[in-house]
Design an enzyme around this catalytic site. Structure first.
Site, short mmCIF file in Angstrom:
data_model
loop_
_atom_site.label_atom_id
_atom_site.label_comp_id
_atom_site.label_asym_id
_atom_site.label_seq_id
_atom_site.Cartn_x
_atom_site.Cartn_y
_atom_site.Cartn_z
N LYS A 13 0.81 -1.22 0.00
CA LYS A 13 0.00 0.00 0.00
C LYS A 13 0.85 1.28 0.00
O LYS A 13 0.61 2.19 -0.79
CB LYS A 13 -0.91 -0.02 1.22
CG LYS A 13 -2.02 1.01 1.19
CD LYS A 13 -3.18 0.57 2.08
CE LYS A 13 -2.75 0.35 3.51
NZ LYS A 13 -2.50 1.60 4.22
N ARG A 88 -10.02 3.46 8.83
CA ARG A 88 -9.93 2.03 9.13
C ARG A 88 -11.28 1.47 9.59
O ARG A 88 -11.46 0.25 9.64
CB ARG A 88 -8.91 1.77 10.25
CG ARG A 88 -7.48 1.96 9.79
CD ARG A 88 -6.53 1.69 10.95
NE ARG A 88 -5.22 2.21 10.69
CZ ARG A 88 -4.25 1.55 10.06
NH1 ARG A 88 -4.48 0.32 9.64
NH2 ARG A 88 -3.10 2.11 9.85
N ARG A 127 11.13 -11.60 4.97
CA ARG A 127 11.98 -10.44 5.28
C ARG A 127 13.04 -10.76 6.33
O ARG A 127 12.79 -11.42 7.33
CB ARG A 127 11.11 -9.29 5.81
CG ARG A 127 10.23 -8.71 4.74
CD ARG A 127 9.87 -7.29 5.02
NE ARG A 127 9.02 -7.15 6.20
CZ ARG A 127 8.16 -6.14 6.34
NH1 ARG A 127 8.06 -5.21 5.42
NH2 ARG A 127 7.42 -6.06 7.43
N ARG A 160 12.31 -10.41 12.19
CA ARG A 160 11.62 -9.69 13.26
C ARG A 160 10.39 -10.49 13.71
O ARG A 160 9.77 -11.19 12.91
CB ARG A 160 11.16 -8.31 12.77
CG ARG A 160 12.29 -7.38 12.37
CD ARG A 160 11.74 -6.01 12.07
NE ARG A 160 10.49 -6.12 11.32
CZ ARG A 160 9.60 -5.14 11.19
NH1 ARG A 160 9.81 -3.98 11.74
NH2 ARG A 160 8.49 -5.31 10.50
N ARG A 171 -2.32 -10.78 12.35
CA ARG A 171 -2.54 -9.39 11.91
C ARG A 171 -3.53 -9.33 10.76
O ARG A 171 -4.38 -8.44 10.70
CB ARG A 171 -1.21 -8.76 11.45
CG ARG A 171 -0.36 -8.21 12.60
CD ARG A 171 1.08 -7.96 12.18
NE ARG A 171 1.22 -6.90 11.19
CZ ARG A 171 2.28 -6.78 10.38
NH1 ARG A 171 3.26 -7.66 10.42
NH2 ARG A 171 2.36 -5.78 9.54
#
Ligand SMILES: [Zn+2]
Length: 215
Positions: A13, A88, A127, A160, A171
């Site tokens: 995004k 949101r 990542r 992470r 999430r």
């Protein structure tokens, strides 16, 4: 043109919003950046927000709303904007409508970047971050020359906690639950356009730009 950009974490995004702003010559308003800028330049609203952040609390909606009102009054917004990170919830969407209405403005189109869970998990869980210098790598898209070692400083790479698969799936579930009603709101207002974000970023961008220019 006034655009709202929605999408789950990992759908790209932020990248799309920046590229859209450049291509369509619109102001990019990210509520995350807006909050950070207000805090770092110690505006009255920023100072108020900082008190909540220092206590580890969420910054109340009303403060963010006021920051947005300020931002909409700035001269670069006159030619249009892309709103990224807001709204949101339906309540925020309604607040946004009334702020804009008071300024004689309205949202022209809402893009929803739709990405499959598998693709998002692959993107985010790949990542890797360097412990020493913070450089970013990706197991598949941008692997380091030597596995587990930073190309730039030789430091060791790690994943992470936020990028662990179970956390990502959690999430995403939270996001989906939150966004469903919001999507319905914009669908009912005939503003919603869904764009598949599973393709390469440049292809996704082209689809968005073509659709926006056809308005
Ligand atoms: Zn490094």
């Amino acid at each position: 043109m006034r655009i709202v950009l929605l999408g789950p974490p990992g759908a790209g995004k932020g990248t799309q919003a920046k590229a859209m702003a450049r291509e369509l010559k619109l102001a990019h308003i990210s509520t995350g950046d807006l909050l950070r800028q207000n805090v770092s330049s110690a505006t009255p609203l920023g100072l108020e927000a900082k008190e909540y952040m220092n206590k580890g609390l969420l910054v109340p909606d009303l403060l963010v709303t006021k920051m947005l009102e300020d931002r909409f009054g700035q001269s670069d917004v006159k030619g249009g904007f892309i709103l990224d990170g807001y709204p949101r919830t339906i309540n925020q969407a309604k607040t946004l409508d009334s702020i804009l209405d008071a300024k004689g403005m309205k949202i022209d189109i809402v893009f929803d970047l739709d990405s499959s869970e598998a693709v998002i998990v692959q993107r985010l869980s790949g990542r890797l971050v360097c412990k020493k210098c913070g450089a970013l790598f990706h197991k598949i898209n941008m692997p380091p020359k030597v596995s587990g070692v930073c190309d730039q400083c030789g430091g060791s790479l790690y994943q992470r906690d936020d990028d662990k698969e179970a956390t990502i799936r959690k999430r995403l579930a939270v996001y989906r639950e939150e966004v469903t009603a919001l999507l319905e709101y914009y669908r009912a207002a005939k503003l919603l356009t869904t764009v598949s974000a599973d393709d390469e970023a440049s292809i996704v961008l082209k689809k968005i730009i073509d659709r926006a220019r056809a308005l």
